[in-house]
Design an enzyme around this catalytic site. Structure first.
Site, PDB file in Angstrom:
ATOM      1  N   VAL A  62       0.643  -1.355  -0.022  1.00 40.30           N
ATOM      2  CA  VAL A  62      -0.029  -0.217   0.116  1.00 40.30           C
ATOM      3  C   VAL A  62       0.875   1.119  -0.127  1.00 40.30           C
ATOM      4  O   VAL A  62       0.712   2.258  -0.708  1.00 40.30           O
ATOM      5  CB  VAL A  62      -1.024   0.028   1.474  1.00 40.30           C
ATOM      6  CG1 VAL A  62      -1.687   1.262   1.402  1.00 40.30           C
ATOM      7  CG2 VAL A  62      -1.870  -1.240   1.265  1.00 40.30           C
ATOM      8  N   TYR A  63       2.014   1.144   0.940  1.00 39.39           N
ATOM      9  CA  TYR A  63       2.869   2.495   0.850  1.00 39.39           C
ATOM     10  C   TYR A  63       3.711   2.714  -0.397  1.00 39.39           C
ATOM     11  O   TYR A  63       3.506   3.863  -0.830  1.00 39.39           O
ATOM     12  CB  TYR A  63       4.117   1.998   1.807  1.00 39.39           C
ATOM     13  CG  TYR A  63       5.270   2.602   1.936  1.00 39.39           C
ATOM     14  CD1 TYR A  63       5.095   4.263   2.488  1.00 39.39           C
ATOM     15  CD2 TYR A  63       6.339   2.421   1.446  1.00 39.39           C
ATOM     16  CE1 TYR A  63       6.256   4.851   2.375  1.00 39.39           C
ATOM     17  CE2 TYR A  63       7.636   3.297   1.171  1.00 39.39           C
ATOM     18  CZ  TYR A  63       7.412   4.398   1.873  1.00 39.39           C
ATOM     19  OH  TYR A  63       8.526   5.479   1.918  1.00 39.39           O
ATOM     20  N   LEU A  64       3.992   1.514  -1.242  1.00 43.21           N
ATOM     21  CA  LEU A  64       4.594   1.800  -2.517  1.00 43.21           C
ATOM     22  C   LEU A  64       3.834   2.348  -3.580  1.00 43.21           C
ATOM     23  O   LEU A  64       4.032   3.056  -4.421  1.00 43.21           O
ATOM     24  CB  LEU A  64       5.294   0.384  -3.108  1.00 43.21           C
ATOM     25  CG  LEU A  64       6.601  -0.074  -2.331  1.00 43.21           C
ATOM     26  CD1 LEU A  64       7.014  -1.431  -2.888  1.00 43.21           C
ATOM     27  CD2 LEU A  64       7.890   0.908  -2.292  1.00 43.21           C
ATOM     28  N   LYS A  93       3.292   5.877  -2.629  1.00 43.70           N
ATOM     29  CA  LYS A  93       4.409   7.039  -3.093  1.00 43.70           C
ATOM     30  C   LYS A  93       4.268   6.992  -4.356  1.00 43.70           C
ATOM     31  O   LYS A  93       4.597   7.993  -5.190  1.00 43.70           O
ATOM     32  CB  LYS A  93       5.614   6.217  -2.587  1.00 43.70           C
ATOM     33  CG  LYS A  93       5.635   6.172  -1.093  1.00 43.70           C
ATOM     34  CD  LYS A  93       5.830   7.868  -0.404  1.00 43.70           C
ATOM     35  CE  LYS A  93       7.192   8.207  -0.305  1.00 43.70           C
ATOM     36  NZ  LYS A  93       7.332   9.550   0.222  1.00 43.70           N
TER      37      LYS A  93
END
Length: 218
Positions: A128-130, A133
């Site tokens: 989810v973070y990647l 970003k």
């Protein structure tokens, strides 16, 4: 130069503030909590208390007016859930970029992440973070009003910086001390010829200034 940093109390941001202040720049760091202000002052930066998860574009633009450059170094941080990856790593980055355009601040540097990709697959928090970003980076790239540079460091460490890095469009994975990430950011802010580049960063053999000059204009 006057430089405004989002996520002003982050580990990389505090290092960057010290470097910029030491070279004579005027630095302001946007923070969420008033109790973080003394740490910024100790680093030589002016604390600006503003929550990027709830502020309007105009409120952020007001803090950016008169700046020569803006750096997005905020992050939800380890231990945060998927929702905050969306509200900080994506939405706050989009907000800060839109506010920079509104404020007329063209030079814009983003601390992203190696592997950031809006099409990244997977359901783990890091996936989810990647994606978050990657979506933020894509938005920044779409804005004609910014001279943007996106920096994607490898695995961050607290080892002492060496001042020696590898900075390229593609480096492959590897570690890099936060000290050296901050040093590269300070150089990038001051090198508008790197506008339009997305760069990966790991530890390497080139002095920071040489590494940045070698990619400038490519």
């Amino acid at each position: 130069m006057r430089i405004v940093i989002a996520g002003g109390h982050g580990q990389i941001a505090l290092r960057l503030e010290r470097l910029l202040a030491a070279r004579g720049d005027e630095v302001a760091g946007i923070i969420r909590k008033a109790e973080q202000a003394d740490d910024l002052r100790a680093a030589g930066a002016e604390p600006v208390v503003l929550d990027l998860e709830s502020a309007s574009v105009e409120e952020v633009a007001e803090r950016l007016r008169g700046a020569d450059a803006a750096v997005f170094a905020a992050g939800a941080g380890p231990g945060s859930g998927a929702n905050r990856k969306d509200t900080v790593d994506k939405a706050a980055a989009v907000l800060f970029a839109d506010a920079a355009v509104r404020a007329g601040v063209r030079r814009f540097v983003v601390v992203s992440s190696m592997g950031a990709d809006p099409e990244h697959q997977g359901d783990e928090i890091f996936d989810v973070y990647l994606r978050a970003k990657g979506e933020a980076d894509a938005h920044v790239r779409s804005l004609d009003g910014l001279d943007w540079t996106i920096l994607r460091p490898g695995q961050l460490t607290d080892d002492a910086g060496t001042g020696l890095v590898r900075l390229e469009a593609r480096t492959g994975r590897g570690p890099v001390p936060r000290d050296d990430v901050a040093a590269v950011l300070a150089e990038l802010v001051d090198t508008p010829a790197t506008a339009g580049l997305t760069l990966e960063l790991i530890a390497g053999s080139a002095p920071v200034s040489v590494a940045v000059k070698s990619v400038a204009g490519n």
